[in-house]
Design a protein around this motif. Structure first.
Motif, mmCIF file in Angstrom:
data_model
loop_
_atom_site.group_PDB
_atom_site.id
_atom_site.type_symbol
_atom_site.label_atom_id
_atom_site.label_comp_id
_atom_site.label_asym_id
_atom_site.label_seq_id
_atom_site.Cartn_x
_atom_site.Cartn_y
_atom_site.Cartn_z
ATOM 1 N N GLY A 213 0.663 -1.257 -0.133
ATOM 2 C CA GLY A 213 0.107 -0.215 0.043
ATOM 3 C C GLY A 213 0.856 1.230 -0.028
ATOM 4 N N GLY A 214 2.418 1.248 0.001
ATOM 5 C CA GLY A 214 3.213 2.317 -0.038
ATOM 6 C C GLY A 214 3.173 2.988 1.580
ATOM 7 N N HIS A 215 2.804 2.393 2.344
ATOM 8 C CA HIS A 215 2.378 2.815 3.730
ATOM 9 C C HIS A 215 3.911 3.044 4.413
ATOM 10 C CE1 HIS A 215 -1.725 2.050 3.514
ATOM 11 N NE2 HIS A 215 -1.416 0.726 3.250
ATOM 12 N N ASN A 216 4.060 3.995 5.166
ATOM 13 C CA ASN A 216 5.275 4.398 6.060
ATOM 14 C C ASN A 216 4.983 3.429 7.273
ATOM 15 O OD1 ASN A 216 6.235 6.609 4.465
ATOM 16 N ND2 ASN A 216 4.590 7.863 5.555
ATOM 17 N N ALA A 217 6.098 3.042 8.018
ATOM 18 C CA ALA A 217 5.821 1.921 8.980
ATOM 19 C C ALA A 217 7.060 2.278 9.826
ATOM 20 C CB ALA A 217 6.051 0.736 8.488
ATOM 21 N N ILE A 218 6.768 1.882 11.167
ATOM 22 C CA ILE A 218 7.783 2.153 12.276
ATOM 23 C C ILE A 218 7.933 0.875 13.076
ATOM 24 C CG2 ILE A 218 6.228 3.226 13.945
ATOM 25 C CD1 ILE A 218 8.637 4.794 15.163
ATOM 26 N N MET A 219 9.320 0.383 13.234
ATOM 27 C CA MET A 219 9.388 -0.913 14.142
ATOM 28 C C MET A 219 9.713 -0.599 15.483
ATOM 29 S SD MET A 219 10.776 -3.509 11.097
ATOM 30 C CE MET A 219 12.093 -2.183 10.431
ATOM 31 N N ILE A 220 9.329 -1.013 16.511
ATOM 32 C CA ILE A 220 9.687 -0.707 17.614
ATOM 33 C C ILE A 220 10.219 -1.988 18.732
ATOM 34 C CG2 ILE A 220 9.004 0.383 20.316
ATOM 35 C CD1 ILE A 220 6.615 0.686 17.527
ATOM 36 N N GLY A 221 11.200 -2.269 18.990
ATOM 37 C CA GLY A 221 11.714 -3.402 19.443
ATOM 38 C C GLY A 221 13.009 -3.236 20.238
ATOM 39 N N PRO A 222 13.332 -4.298 21.076
ATOM 40 C CA PRO A 222 14.766 -3.995 21.641
ATOM 41 C C PRO A 222 15.783 -4.512 20.690
ATOM 42 C CG PRO A 222 13.907 -6.360 21.985
ATOM 43 C CD PRO A 222 12.788 -5.554 21.432
ATOM 44 N N PRO A 223 17.251 -3.944 21.141
ATOM 45 C CA PRO A 223 18.295 -4.030 20.303
ATOM 46 C C PRO A 223 18.523 -5.555 19.979
ATOM 47 C CG PRO A 223 18.770 -3.519 22.578
ATOM 48 C CD PRO A 223 17.494 -3.310 22.456
ATOM 49 N N GLY A 224 19.098 -5.892 18.783
ATOM 50 C CA GLY A 224 19.331 -7.209 18.209
ATOM 51 C C GLY A 224 18.117 -8.116 17.955
ATOM 52 N N ALA A 225 17.000 -7.401 17.667
ATOM 53 C CA ALA A 225 15.716 -8.092 17.193
ATOM 54 C C ALA A 225 15.560 -8.343 15.871
ATOM 55 C CB ALA A 225 14.489 -7.273 17.692
ATOM 56 N N GLY A 226 16.466 -7.504 15.092
ATOM 57 C CA GLY A 226 16.339 -7.826 13.519
ATOM 58 C C GLY A 226 15.793 -6.727 12.655
ATOM 59 N N LYS A 227 15.493 -5.454 13.321
ATOM 60 C CA LYS A 227 14.795 -4.392 12.804
ATOM 61 C C LYS A 227 15.482 -3.800 11.495
ATOM 62 C CE LYS A 227 14.897 -1.725 16.605
ATOM 63 N NZ LYS A 227 15.461 -2.850 17.496
#
Length: 512
Positions: A213-227
């Motif tokens: 859909g051409g959507h912007n996204a943000i990933m929230i997570g601990p360090p080393g989770a693969g973001k």
């Protein structure tokens, strides 16, 4: 004697032809007029040294170089070669009648050899548009210029080779490239693939929706989770670049000098990941002679901002308008330049300064209120422009040691292409809307209609989860994309339910 040669000045992502008039007459001194910068005025020393090295003489009379139109600022050392050839012709050391048939550009070394220049592609496009026979330029830039058909691209290694070409002592075959053949054989060649990622199926699904859909996204997570690893693979599932998109992207990188030597058409979507110490101008673009910034270099691709709260507040805020308008306008006293900036924003962040808030195993050591203050570094208006908030959890040992191969980027890309095809048909009557993410609020009401059960679910979710009002349109847009991926015209209750879970940062009490 008056001689005219032709060069070109790049403004924004377009070029303007510059007429270089040279007069050698009685008198002394060397003059360059026509709003030339210091790099051009210093060309006298480079030109004089190159002429002597190749056995020619610098006229010891008055030499006037006029660069017209005189009210357009010219910058850079790329005018060395046309000025040098103009001086030779005006002083009757070069015998040719063909100088006016070609755009000539190139920086001279002291021995007369040529160094590569920037902005070659827009110059070549403008040269063809204005009916010039060809373009004489350094060999390292020839591949880039040869993208343009119906223009003789003459690569030369030195000033002497250009002189020999004009005087007929050396035949130089124009460089020809089958642009469509190059495009078809190199498009979609990415080194990173989702098949390399073990586990994180929910994050892959979210990025698939974002791409569809051409959507912007943000990933929230601990360090080393693969973001970061997941974000780098996002371009590999975006729809294939069209020829028009490839040309647009190549022009921007050419103007910014990011193509490198012997480069040709860019056939993969750009992925830009600036460091969080970046300045406002470096991100958006600017300077005395405005250059494209990272958001324009991400045009038709992905801009990845890692550790989003660590960016300066002013840097993040200047992105708000380009995210909405998909272009950036840089205004100066005498000129206003527009750069395209149609990019997907993918951001990542830790949930707190220590990184372990909501971690399934490790305990967060941040004090009361610290988590909320950390999240508040990212403003509400910026989050308002991010459709998907995705919580990333660490990969378990069993998932890391799984021998079964994960789904490849090519398989995911096929589903994304089908969803984008549906959207292309849906928005065929709107020239400025190409995906669900671009829909304005009024269009959302018409296209993202939900049934009674869906409205009840959405109402309950907003009340119980404390979702903000700004989440309403975002949920409907994402649900529309999920329905497109499922191949259904109707937005079903399960599509809405999945979309609702992608609004983590809108929930009251999420950060304690």
């Amino acid at each position: 004697m008056l001689t005219k040669t032709y060069g070109s000045a790049v403004q924004g992502v377009n070029a303007n032809t510059i007429t270089i008039e040279v007069v050698v007459s009685q008198g002394t001194l060397f003059y360059v007029v026509g709003l030339a910068d210091n790099a051009i005025k210093e060309s006298q020393q480079r030109i004089e040294s190159a002429l002597k090295f190749r056995g020619y003489r610098m006229p010891r009379t008055k030499v006037v170089v006029n660069m017209a139109p005189a009210d357009v600022r010219k910058e850079g050392s790329a005018y060395d070669l046309p000025i040098a050839l103009g001086i030779l012709h005006a002083s009757q050391q070069l015998n040719t009648e063909r100088l006016g048939e070609y755009i000539i550009m190139g920086e001279l070394a002291l021995d007369g050899s040529l160094r590569p220049i920037r902005g070659v592609l827009p110059i070549a496009i403008q040269a063809r548009k204005e009916g010039f026979k060809g373009f004489i330029l350094p060999r390292e830039n020839a591949q880039e210029a040869a993208i343009v058909n119906n223009l003789d691209v003459i690569p030369v290694d030195s000033m002497q080779q250009a002189i020999d070409f004009f005087e007929g002592r050396e035949e130089i075959a124009p460089l020809r490239i089958d642009t469509r053949d190059v495009f078809q054989h190199t498009v979609n060649q990415y080194t990173a693939d989702f098949a390399d990622v073990q586990g994180q199926e929910n994050i892959k699904r979210a990025l698939e929706i974002a791409a569809a859909g051409g959507h912007n996204a943000i990933m929230i997570g601990p360090p080393g989770a693969g973001k970061t690893m997941l974000a780098k693979r996002l371009p590999s599932i975006l729809p294939l670049l069209s020829m028009q998109e490839a040309l647009e992207t190549t022009k921007i990188h050419s103007v910014a000098g990011k193509l490198g030597t012997n480069a040709s058409l860019l056939t993969t979507r750009p992925f830009r990941a600036p460091h969080h110490t970046i300045s406002d101008v470096a991100l958006v673009g600017g300077g005395s002679n405005p250059q494209p910034g990272e958001i324009s270099l991400s045009h038709n691709g992905v801009l990845f901002l890692d550790e989003l709260p660590e960016f300066k507040r002013t840097v993040l805020e200047v992105m708000r308008q380009p995210l909405e308008e998909r272009r950036v306008t840089i205004s100066r006293a005498k000129v206003s330049i527009e750069f395209p900036a149609n990019f997907m924003l993918i951001a990542s962040m830790n949930p707190c300064p220590c990184g372990y808030y909501n971690h399934p195993e490790k305990e967060c050591v941040c004090g009361p209120g610290v988590v909320q203050r950390y999240l508040n570094k990212v403003s509400g208006p910026l989050l308002d422009r991010i459709d998907l908030h995705v919580e990333v959890t660490p990969v378990t040992f069993d998932q890391m040691t799984e021998t079964r191969k994960s789904e490849s980027s090519a398989d995911i890309q096929q589903r994304v292409e089908k969803a984008r095809a549906v959207q292309s048909d849906r928005f065929k009557d709107f020239s400025d809307i190409h995906s669900n993410a671009m829909m304005p609020s009024q269009m959302v009401k018409d296209i993202c209609q939900i049934n009674t059960a869906g409205r009840a679910l959405l109402k309950t979710a907003m009340e119980r989860l404390g979702l903000s009002a700004r989440a309403y349109d975002r949920i409907l847009k994402v649900a529309r994309t999920i329905a497109d991926l499922a191949g259904t015209e109707e937005i079903r209750i399960e599509h809405l339910a999945e979309a609702i879970q992608y609004r983590s940062l809108d929930r009251e009490g999420w950060a304690g």
